[in-house]
Design a protein around this motif. Sequence first.
Motif, PDB file in Angstrom:
ATOM      1  N   UNK A  40       2.862   2.944 -45.888  1.00  0.00           N
ATOM      2  CA  UNK A  40       1.438   1.657 -47.114  1.00  0.00           C
ATOM      3  C   UNK A  40       2.490   2.701 -48.404  1.00  0.00           C
ATOM      4  N   UNK A  41       3.363   3.270 -48.046  1.00  0.00           N
ATOM      5  CA  UNK A  41       3.786   4.337 -49.643  1.00  0.00           C
ATOM      6  C   UNK A  41       3.781   5.356 -50.195  1.00  0.00           C
ATOM      7  N   UNK A  42       3.173   6.384 -49.346  1.00  0.00           N
ATOM      8  CA  UNK A  42       2.267   7.649 -50.469  1.00  0.00           C
ATOM      9  C   UNK A  42       3.143   8.296 -49.690  1.00  0.00           C
ATOM     10  N   UNK A  43       3.455   9.068 -51.083  1.00  0.00           N
ATOM     11  CA  UNK A  43       3.929  10.297 -50.557  1.00  0.00           C
ATOM     12  C   UNK A  43       3.204  11.679 -52.082  1.00  0.00           C
ATOM     13  N   UNK A  44       3.796  12.005 -51.744  1.00  0.00           N
ATOM     14  CA  UNK A  44       3.613  13.587 -52.668  1.00  0.00           C
ATOM     15  C   UNK A  44       3.181  14.945 -51.515  1.00  0.00           C
ATOM     16  N   UNK A  45       2.571  15.699 -52.398  1.00  0.00           N
ATOM     17  CA  UNK A  45       2.041  16.946 -51.919  1.00  0.00           C
ATOM     18  C   UNK A  45       0.739  17.319 -52.490  1.00  0.00           C
ATOM     19  N   UNK A  46      -0.603  17.745 -51.609  1.00  0.00           N
ATOM     20  CA  UNK A  46      -1.848  18.288 -51.800  1.00  0.00           C
ATOM     21  C   UNK A  46      -2.105  19.438 -51.462  1.00  0.00           C
ATOM     22  N   UNK A  47      -2.709  20.184 -52.411  1.00  0.00           N
ATOM     23  CA  UNK A  47      -2.826  21.525 -52.038  1.00  0.00           C
ATOM     24  C   UNK A  47      -4.208  21.694 -52.710  1.00  0.00           C
ATOM     25  N   UNK A  48      -5.170  22.372 -51.716  1.00  0.00           N
ATOM     26  CA  UNK A  48      -6.467  22.756 -51.882  1.00  0.00           C
ATOM     27  C   UNK A  48      -6.659  23.829 -51.223  1.00  0.00           C
ATOM     28  N   UNK A  49      -7.166  25.001 -52.043  1.00  0.00           N
ATOM     29  CA  UNK A  49      -7.237  26.427 -51.508  1.00  0.00           C
ATOM     30  C   UNK A  49      -8.576  25.712 -50.637  1.00  0.00           C
ATOM     31  N   UNK A  50      -9.467  25.432 -50.486  1.00  0.00           N
ATOM     32  CA  UNK A  50     -10.775  25.637 -48.824  1.00  0.00           C
ATOM     33  C   UNK A  50      -9.626  25.180 -47.352  1.00  0.00           C
ATOM     34  N   UNK A  51      -9.349  23.642 -47.882  1.00  0.00           N
ATOM     35  CA  UNK A  51      -8.467  23.015 -47.132  1.00  0.00           C
ATOM     36  C   UNK A  51      -7.536  24.195 -46.131  1.00  0.00           C
ATOM     37  N   UNK A  52      -6.647  25.050 -47.396  1.00  0.00           N
ATOM     38  CA  UNK A  52      -5.722  25.433 -46.827  1.00  0.00           C
ATOM     39  C   UNK A  52      -6.037  26.743 -46.039  1.00  0.00           C
ATOM     40  N   UNK A  53      -7.272  26.914 -45.668  1.00  0.00           N
ATOM     41  CA  UNK A  53      -7.833  27.697 -44.438  1.00  0.00           C
ATOM     42  C   UNK A  53      -7.821  27.109 -43.353  1.00  0.00           C
ATOM     43  N   UNK A  54      -7.168  26.396 -43.193  1.00  0.00           N
ATOM     44  CA  UNK A  54      -7.477  25.579 -41.969  1.00  0.00           C
ATOM     45  C   UNK A  54      -6.072  26.159 -41.055  1.00  0.00           C
ATOM     46  N   UNK A  55      -6.889  26.375 -39.806  1.00  0.00           N
ATOM     47  CA  UNK A  55      -5.417  26.648 -38.688  1.00  0.00           C
ATOM     48  C   UNK A  55      -4.987  26.209 -38.363  1.00  0.00           C
ATOM     49  N   UNK A  56      -3.470  26.097 -37.462  1.00  0.00           N
ATOM     50  CA  UNK A  56      -3.096  25.083 -37.007  1.00  0.00           C
ATOM     51  C   UNK A  56      -2.839  25.409 -35.221  1.00  0.00           C
ATOM     52  N   UNK A  57      -3.218  24.149 -34.765  1.00  0.00           N
ATOM     53  CA  UNK A  57      -3.121  23.849 -32.707  1.00  0.00           C
ATOM     54  C   UNK A  57      -2.386  22.664 -33.225  1.00  0.00           C
ATOM     55  N   UNK A  58      -1.706  22.977 -31.985  1.00  0.00           N
ATOM     56  CA  UNK A  58      -0.388  22.085 -30.855  1.00  0.00           C
ATOM     57  C   UNK A  58      -1.857  21.259 -30.168  1.00  0.00           C
TER      58      UNK A  58
END
Length: 569
Positions: free
Chosen positions: A218-236
């Motif tokens: 879609x040609x979308x690029x860039x970064x996005x930072x939200x302090x709340x969303x940043x709290x979500x942890x990783x899992x494979x």
Amino acid sequence: MPPHLPPGIRINHDHHPTHPGKRRSLVATQSFSPGSQIATFSNPLIALPDGASMRTTCNYCLRVGSQDTDSPNGGGGQQQQQQLRACTACKAAVYCNATCQRAHWRAVHKLECKMFTRVRENVGKDWLPTPVRAVAQVLILLKGGDAAVKEAFEAEDGLEANVEGFKAYEEVWKDFELQATAAVVYAGLLEGEEMLAKAREVLCKIQTNAFNRLDADTGMTGIFLDAGLAMVNHSCVPNAFVGFDKRTAVLRAERPIQEGEEITISYIDNMLPTSARHEALKLYHFQCDCPRCWDDLDVYEVCQTSPHIHLNSFSLQPDLSKLQDPPIDRSKVTRAEIEIIYKKWQALTPPQGDDEEELLEFARKRWELCRPLVEARMWAVEPVPTTINQLANRWQTSYKMFVYALPLLCFLSTECDPFKLVAPFKPWRIKGIVAIIKLLALTGEFTASGALATRCTHEGLVGTLATASQVSMCEALLRLAVHHGSIGAAEDWDVLKQAKSMLEDLESLEGREHESNLLRAWAKDPEDPEGAAFFENQVLRPINTLASFAPEILEEMLSRRSPVKQKQK
């Protein structure tokens, strides 16, 4: 003060029982079904297009467009793209309308506008590398006293930085030092050690917590930072995923989530072999011990445990028994060998130019490395799908080869994606279907004119397309795309809007009422006898036939000697 969160989620500050390194997590305060929207984040601390893309992307809403020019075509003739106009002061940031320009001016651009004048004077450019611009924006906002930015970047319970972790990687830290220094210089701040240290810490926090918005389709690029969303942890093996709609991030459930359950996403491509996933997670400074990593599960094993298998009854892989018991031969290749294959595959250096023979030779080398997986019929295990997908992407835009891309895309959508991405509402699977539709529309024109046989030497491929109802195939695939896109993507997602528009065009064609009614009945109830039979015979059968040609086409194209070598011999 914790970041403001939308309804439906909360931050858990307790130490994680099985992940000692995690001190915070996002927890659901209600139940969510697969595909449902958990939360939206529309007021990010940072939302930027990548580097030079800031000239073709609205710097506020992040809508992709084309920069307006003085020429009659105003943007190179790109279809249906919003014309963008540059800021009259710095000429660097561009916007799709006055509303976005005013909003961005109030948010940050009034503070960074002069920065681009310094950039132009110093390096002769009208853009900055994304990390440099992001750090400069934060430093400028901190200086201006922005409350939300100060809370995230300066408060004791703000964003995690992992500074010492980044310092452990010498080359990474050298790059960070250069980027932080550039941000301080271009932001017009004093270059003392205290300010440089602050800039490096800000950069570490951005690298640790920001999301990559990249979507080449879609040609979308860039970064996005939200302090709340940043709290979500990783899992494979995550139970949620994040999608982006311009300036908004949408957190959606991938699996059923119960009230009180931790919400997890994958920070990386979780389809990679275990060692490659752990390597990709290094700069997040933790060791993943999710079930996939703990038991070293491959994509087929994860698929077999998925709660989504039944959703594929309405997909291009409706044979649920195949997903539950895949026809693979594990005796052909060990897990250790798969790890070695991927490392060797990744180590191959791609050619720098666009020379077709060099690109084909590179693809041959990669295909040869994949051979043990091919012999085991483990088509969904990386690096096989990526090897096929990269070739299909290149062939789609080739005047000579676009016909051969169609079987490859059909193969990916039936033999790879359903095992890798079991949920049919995942955006990647929807984009794969739309790619098939576009090629069917293109090959349909050549089939109707009789010109297809002059472009393709594969008799089975030509014959299948000549006897298939490509219009019915397109309509059925569009119904799949619209149905699943409406579950797992934003309503304004470009791919979904395009699919809806194409479906409306097909439904308006005269003389197809009977076929459309059958497909409509099938879409409403995949077990409708007449509709299901029509889909099986007129859509699924030719799709599977086209897919069956992919392995032999790949072997023919990638196993023979190159013409250059034959001439030298």
